[in-house]
Design a protein around this motif. Structure first.
Motif, PDB file in Angstrom:
ATOM      1  N   UNK A 108       0.836  -1.195   0.000  1.00  0.00           N
ATOM      2  CA  UNK A 108       0.000   0.000   0.000  1.00  0.00           C
ATOM      3  C   UNK A 108       0.865   1.237   0.000  1.00  0.00           C
ATOM      4  N   UNK A 109       0.247   2.378  -0.212  1.00  0.00           N
ATOM      5  CA  UNK A 109       0.959   3.648  -0.188  1.00  0.00           C
ATOM      6  C   UNK A 109      -0.040   4.775  -0.037  1.00  0.00           C
ATOM      7  N   UNK A 110       0.462   6.014   0.023  1.00  0.00           N
ATOM      8  CA  UNK A 110      -0.434   7.160   0.147  1.00  0.00           C
ATOM      9  C   UNK A 110       0.131   8.327  -0.659  1.00  0.00           C
ATOM     10  N   UNK A 111      -0.744   8.997  -1.395  1.00  0.00           N
ATOM     11  CA  UNK A 111      -0.327  10.123  -2.237  1.00  0.00           C
ATOM     12  C   UNK A 111      -0.227  11.376  -1.387  1.00  0.00           C
TER      13      UNK A 111
ATOM     14  N   UNK B  67      -4.257  -2.441   1.633  1.00  0.00           N
ATOM     15  CA  UNK B  67      -4.702  -3.602   0.881  1.00  0.00           C
ATOM     16  C   UNK B  67      -4.231  -4.904   1.526  1.00  0.00           C
ATOM     17  N   UNK B  68      -4.598  -5.161   2.799  1.00  0.00           N
ATOM     18  CA  UNK B  68      -4.159  -6.411   3.416  1.00  0.00           C
ATOM     19  C   UNK B  68      -4.723  -7.602   2.684  1.00  0.00           C
TER      20      UNK B  68
ATOM     21  N   UNK C 289       3.399  -0.047   3.927  1.00  0.00           N
ATOM     22  CA  UNK C 289       3.558   1.106   3.048  1.00  0.00           C
ATOM     23  C   UNK C 289       2.358   2.023   3.076  1.00  0.00           C
ATOM     24  N   UNK C 290       1.279   1.555   3.695  1.00  0.00           N
ATOM     25  CA  UNK C 290       0.058   2.342   3.705  1.00  0.00           C
ATOM     26  C   UNK C 290       0.025   3.317   4.867  1.00  0.00           C
TER      27      UNK C 290
END
Lengths: 944, 357
Positions: A78-81, A158-159, A207-208
């Motif tokens: 996952x990530x965040x903008x 997104x687990x 990463x989220x």
């Protein structure tokens, strides 16, 4: 007028009635609304409002979250903008298998291409850039220093790759601990100064973002503590603080592979409990600034240092190359200095580690355990949740997916860089801004020489001449010259650092002139470093490094006005640079020039040059305190009553158990004299039980006694006036009661670090039926079952608090619910603890059997009644009646073959053995009440 | 003049009084209020939550050794129908006992199993003075991520409901078959309801997994903050069919995709499983799926969701684009074939679009 007022009463009465009705409607409208929606159930609008707010906040955050996949769609993190042009944060270990390109799914349902920008492998952070929009929804970055234990937070990501519709999974919880430390895997993926949360973080969440209740990012999730259940969340997740990431953000934008800071010294507690230097490298900048063995560290990088762990935590948030304030004390005198931090790794070392492909396990394939799993998995995890390095999974190389053109256009490979392209763009930006600000054009038609008339500190007239070949200063009768062609020659000794004692003022001036007149392309090797503070400033500057010949310099550009604020010349490794500060710019003789030039070397000001009039003041104030405001000392968001409870929970360390049982657990202070209640466990099977209090004091404890019936032990430490839980003032809870579990689960807290807090509710009040393996706990008394994940190593003996901070119970051990073989989260109520503690203190050990039940001296038997069961061949043979003897008591009441005896009285019997056990409590002569199943019907019989 | 002023003041006071000190705001803090609300919501549904006890049956199935303990079910109407999680009945017990909220016990028969939604339907005898209160259900379309979600079971000694509190994590999971919650979901409450703060049933808690279709798939995720519930709408539809006594199976179509990530893949046929309804109906490699049952299809995940929704025996309407021509198909779905059929030399030769791993 008054005549009109007196007469039409009916108007005023009507108005009154109408107003009254309207008022009623307004008052009860919310209730009516509730009623209409909820079919006569009422929920306090106060609660509904809070719920709606939470829904809205999560809805606001969702569009900023990214599901990150490898270019062929595999993997998943996952990530965040964080910016509208598409820069996004994630973990290094998420992008590591992706290479330079990744695919990002967002909640708008689209898949975006993204390119790798920069990586911080030690800190497990990466920056990527998405393409396709210039108006990406972005998440604001919070100030994570304001986060407190107890704050409500939520994780999105997104687990287990569940977001097949690209809507992120949300999990909600609280901050369980701040400034936590998780050991690195090797030297990478060190989580220093991180947040601990009980919001569910699972493989794929990496990463989220971790959001606060205003949808601001406070951290990036990336690690968890795992143990017996394999890789599923057990309520202990860790997130890198966003303030740490902010320190590295400029570096990440530079496209480099960045490294973390090291001080060149280590610290430890001395005999008196002060944090002192216990080792120091003589060629470190700290040594040059005067730090010595035995000095006591007071403050570092703007934060108080009260333990070696605090030092480790602070250092873990800083990038290599930063220069930060350090305060230390020696013989009562305080010294405030600025130290330059070098890197943890050598450049080559770091690159090696990354290449070694510490393959992180793909999140889509967890190996969790199922209750009652046949196969015995030996969980070889280090228990600290570090992603395990694995062998490369495939033997044949994967056919690489095609890299999209937009990614290729935004990528450039270069040794030592994650993506050199972004280094070039940032370098271009910085110099373009500088050129515009200072009116520079490159290349100049003929590299102009500069002749600067100035006054020195001692009011002497000085002339500085700089041209493309040389630098010279004439002050009074002294002249210093420096010739570039001879000094920068490759053979021979290094360049002279003229004038003596300046560290290289002339070469520094020369480089300044060279850069300003010839520009970065002609200068030599120039690259963008990132952002860093200057001379202890709070604000960050754009930093560019330049190398020409043997001279390396660092240029600091103000990010607001784009002036070149400083130039540092690094001539020799292991010695101080010459620092040139350029201030108070104005137009002088047609050029944009500083009116004050200050040269520092080491801890001294070498010289100042004032240009033009009036005399400008030297306002390079080296802010040795880090300029940071002392953030409020309150560590927690809880009410006072809950807050003080933390001091009453202790950390216990005992014998190393066998079979991998942990040797640490938690305990409760229950008297001012130092009585500590905890769970009875093998960890206490030792003469050396150590207890660490909340304030960090380490004390030796003795075992006073134990109640094996309750599985509880009482310890004692020496001292008085300890904060304690009064067991007579405990509270009783009902299902649904909100609770807080305080414990040192996973031993996360060391020294004076507070224990962890987990939030949940009482699931049910029940009797305990639990055990582990074939063992069953003897305690079958009243128990709170919880929905918080307290079934973790180290939690046993911790505190269960109610909403108001009163002690409701003590957390139990790592046991399974015997009825369905799942791990049970439970606590023993205070009332039971009190009985036990009193018993132990009065010298009695009570063992409770089943309360109120005594085996009959002459029990009834099936034989007497004429009942024969089917042969008991299975472990749990159901008690079917095989035959009924003619004329027996059972025959008289109609019991038949094939009847299944289901209940004896109101107790369920699920096997022949259980039936026989039940019968042993019933004396001969009494009526045996049975319920049997006969052709899908229940039949009740009384057999005499 | 004075009367006019007096009446005006009275009117103002009456209008203002409800705004000052709403009697429902006598609770001190939000925490306390929410605690009460959790209990009230559970109390509302608790009479419909029953305890299931089984006797006999297998010791183990699908690699899992079963505990002896009780499990949970939900009364859905006053006719004696009770729904529960299929997980609880894998062991094929000899007898099933239902303990109602008032403590009385009844024998139950297993009527049918929905293998796609992981549900079973039981029946007890109704009538007499047996009280069988049906719960209130919440519609899926009103459920929002972030709202309260409370799981209710009845599996601990003492026959009191056990509760776990969390939020709705997502509303469209497992190919549309589930809503997701971070409340603790485990054998302690499989078969029980997931309710909202009003006490309405949003769905029935069951173990589910994005990988694997067995009744115990997803068991390893218990208490992990990832739990699933079959939404009420689907639950009630399924129950209507299970009442007829026939087991339900998920519908299998047979369109194959070779893509590792269906969220990124286009809905294009890359093959049909041999002997599958897709193949028999004449779908061909290269066909682009435009719509299923009238719903527009953009990505492969949309297709998979559209099929996952349906049961074997149902007819599905598919519109494809082949050589720039729209072609409609109506295909009857069959139960999923045993995995062995797709194995060749011990390796899966193709991945069915319904079988994404």
């Amino acid at each position: 007028m008054s005549r009109n007022m007196c007469r039409p009463h009916w108007i005023t009465i009507g108005l009154l009635i109408w107003t009254f009705l309207a008022a009623c409607l307004i008052a009860f409208l919310p209730a009516i609304a509730d009623t209409v929606i909820a079919d006569t159930i009422e929920v306090d609008p106060f609660i509904l409002q809070a719920e709606s707010q939470r829904i809205a906040v999560m809805q606001k955050a969702a569009p900023t979250v990214v599901a990150i996949f490898e270019p062929d769609g595999k993997g998943g993190g996952s990530g965040v903008v964080i910016s509208p042009d598409g820069f996004a944060l994630t973990n290094y270990h998420v992008v590591q298998p992706c290479g330079k390109s990744m695919k990002c799914g967002m909640a708008d349902g689209r898949i975006y291409d993204a390119v790798l920008v920069g990586i911080d492998p030690t800190g497990d952070v990466a920056l990527i850039k998405l393409f396709g929009r210039d108006d990406f929804p972005l998440a604001k970055l919070a100030d994570s220093d304001l986060v407190r234990v107890g704050d409500a937070v939520f994780a999105m990501g997104n687990p287990f790759l569940l977001s097949t519709d690209l809507q992120p999974t949300i999990s909600w919880g609280i901050i369980s601990g701040t400034h936590r430390y998780q050991f690195p895997a090797g030297t990478l993926l060190e989580y220093a100064d991180c947040f601990q949360t009980d919001a569910a973080v699972n493989p794929g969440n990496s990463g989220g973002p971790l959001f606060n209740d205003r949808a601001e990012v406070i951290g990036i999730n990336g690690r968890c503590s795992f143990e017996k259940r394999g890789r599923v969340s057990v309520g202990v997740g860790y997130a890198i603080s966003i303030n740490q990431i902010k320190n590295f953000l400029g570096y990440l934008h530079s496209g480099r592979i960045v490294d973390h800071a090291t001080l060149g010294a280590t610290v430890a507690f001395d005999a008196g409990g002060w944090v002192t230097v216990d080792d120091i490298l003589e060629d470190s900048d700290a040594y040059r600034r005067g730090l010595r063995y035995g000095d006591e560290i007071v403050r570092f990088a703007g934060r108080t240092v009260d333990s070696p762990n605090a030092m480790k935590n602070i250092l873990g948030t800083l990038p290599k190359g930063w220069r930060v304030p350090l305060s230390f004390r020696r013989e009562g005198k305080r010294h405030d200095v600025l130290v330059r931090l070098s890197g943890v790794h050598r450049q080559s070392e770091l690159l090696e580690k990354i290449k070694a492909k510490q393959g992180m396990p793909s999140p889509g394939r967890p190996m969790p355990k199922r209750p009652g799993d046949d196969k015995k998995h030996d969980e070889k995890d280090d228990g600290k949740g570090a992603p395990r390095p694995e062998k490369p999974p495939e033997n044949k190389p994967r056919v690489p997916a095609e890299i999209p053109k937009i990614v290729q256009d935004n990528f450039q490979k270069k040794h030592g860089y994650a993506n050199y392209y972004f280094n070039l763009t940032n370098r271009k930006r910085v110099f373009a801004d500088w050129a515009a600000r200072a009116g520079l054009k490159w290349p100049e038609a003929a590299a102009k020489a500069w002749k600067i008339e100035a006054r020195t500190r001692s009011e002497k007239q000085a002339t500085i001449t700089l041209d493309s070949k040389s630098a010279a200063i004439r002050a009074g009768d002294k002249t210093f010259e420096w010739n570039a062609s001879t000094e920068l020659a490759t053979e021979g000794p290094g360049p002279a650092l003229t004038p003596p004692g300046s560290g290289g003022l002339l070469p520094a001036l020369y480089l300044w002139h060279r850069l300003a007149t010839q520009g970065p392309d002609a200068f030599g090797e120039v690259y963008y470093v990132g952002t860093a503070p200057l001379a202890g400033s709070r604000e960050l500057f754009d930093v560019v490094a330049g190398l020409t010949g043997d001279l390396e310099c660092r240029c600091y550009f103000d990010r607001k006005n784009h002036d070149l604020a400083a130039l540092e010349l690094f001539a020799e490794e292991g010695s101080d640079p010459c620092e040139l500060y350029l201030q108070n710019y104005r137009k002088t003789a047609g050029r944009w020039m500083p009116s004050l030039i200050t040269a520092h070397y080491g801890d001294e000001v070498f010289e100042t040059f004032s240009i033009g009039s009036p005399q400008a003041k030297n306002n390079v104030v080296k802010d040795n305190n880090g300029g940071r405001l002392n953030v409020s000392q309150s560590r927690r968001r809880f009410s006072g009553a809950v807050d003080v409870a933390f001091a009453k929970v202790v950390k216990i360390r005992g014998a190393g158990g066998f079979r991998g049982m942990e040797d640490y657990q938690s305990g409760l202070l229950i008297s001012p004299d130092g009585h500590v209640l905890t769970a009875l466990s093998s960890a206490l099977d030792t003469d050396e039980i150590n207890i660490t209090l909340d304030d960090g004091r380490l004390m030796s404890a003795t075992l006073v006694g134990a109640d094996p019936g309750l599985d509880v032990a009482l310890l004692k430490i020496e001292g008085k006036d300890f904060p304690f839980f009064d067991l007579t003032k405990g509270s009783k809870l009902e299902p649904g009661s909100r609770v807080l579990a305080l414990s040192n689960l996973f031993g996360v807290a060391v020294g004076n670090e507070p224990v962890s807090a987990q939030r949940g509710v009482v699931s049910v009040n029940t009797r305990l039926v639990a055990g582990r393996g074939v063992f069953e706990t003897p305690y079958h008394g009243p128990t709170y079952v919880l929905d918080a994940s307290t079934n973790n190593p180290g939690a046993a003996g911790g505190a269960l608090l109610d909403r108001e901070g009163r002690l409701a119970g003590m957390l139990g051990k790592e046991l399974q619910n015997k009825l369905n073989r799942t791990w049970l989260n439970y606590a023993i109520p205070t009332a039971e603890l009190k009985k036990s503690a009193d018993s132990i203190l009065s010298g009695r050990f009570t063992v409770e059997s089943r309360p109120g039940r005594k085996k009959a001296s002459k029990p009834i038997t099936l034989e007497q009644l004429g009942i024969a069961l089917v042969p008991n061949v299975l472990y749990r043979t159901p008690p079917y009646v095989d035959s009924v003897r003619n004329g027996s008591a059972a025959a008289k009441v109609g019991l038949r073959a094939d009847d299944l005896i289901v209940l004896v009285g109101d107790r369920l019997v699920q096997s022949c053995r259980e039936l026989e056990d039940e019968l042993s409590y019933i004396p001969v002569g009494s009526v045996l009440y049975l319920t049997v199943m006969r052709e899908h019907e229940l039949v009740e019989i009384g057999v005499e | 003049m004075r009367l006019e002023v007096l009446l005006f003041l009275v009117a103002v006071c009456v209008a203002a009084s409800p705004c000052a000190g709403d009697v429902r705001k006598d609770i001190a803090s939000l925490d306390a209020a929410e605690e009460k609300a959790f209990r009230a919501a559970v109390a509302r549904v608790a009479p419909s939550v029953v305890r299931l006890e089984t006797v006999g049956g297998l010791e183990r199935a699908e690699g899992v050794v079963f505990g002896n303990g009780p499990t949970t079910g939900l009364i859905i109407d006053d006719q004696g129908y009770i729904v529960s999680s299929g997980f609880n009945f894998l062991r094929k017990p000899d007898s099933i006992l239902v303990q109602l909220a008032d403590g009385s016990r009844k024998a139950a028969r297993l009527l049918a199993t929905d293998h796609s939604r992981k549900l079973v339907l039981l029946k007890i005898e109704s009538g007499g003075n047996t009280v069988l209160p049906a719960p209130v259900f919440a519609e899926r379309k009103n459920i929002r991520p972030g709202q309260w979600a409370i799981g209710v079971g009845r599996t601990f000694p003492g026959n009191h409901p056990n509760i776990s509190v969390g939020i709705v994590s997502a509303v469209n999971r497992i190919w549309g078959k589930a809503i997701q919650t971070d409340a603790a979901v485990s054998p302690n409450n499989y078969g029980g309801p997931l309710i909202d703060i009003y006490g309405r049933v949003m769905g029935l808690l069951v173990p589910m997994s994005p990988e694997g279709e067995g009744q115990t798939a997803g068991l390893e995720l218990y208490d992990s903050g990832i739990g699933f519930a079959v939404p009420s709408d689907d639950l009630l539809r399924s129950i209507e069919r299970l009442k007829k006594g026939d087991d339900l199976f998920g519908g299998f179509l047979g369109i194959v995709s070779k893509q590792p990530n269906l969220s990124m893949a286009e809905a294009v046929v890359e093959g049909c499983a041999p002997g599958s309804p897709a193949q028999k109906a004449g779908l061909k490699t290269g066909d682009r799926i435009l719509s299923v049952d009238g719903r527009k299809i953009d990505r492969a995940t949309d297709l998979r969701e559209a099929v996952a929704r349906r049961y074997a025996g149902e007819k599905i309407k598919i519109e494809v684009l082949r050589n720039d021509q729209k072609m409609p198909f109506e295909i009857e779905l069959v139960p999923p074939p045993a995995p062995a059929k797709l194995l060749k030399k011990g390796r899966l030769i193709q991945k069915r679009i319904e079988d994404q791993e």
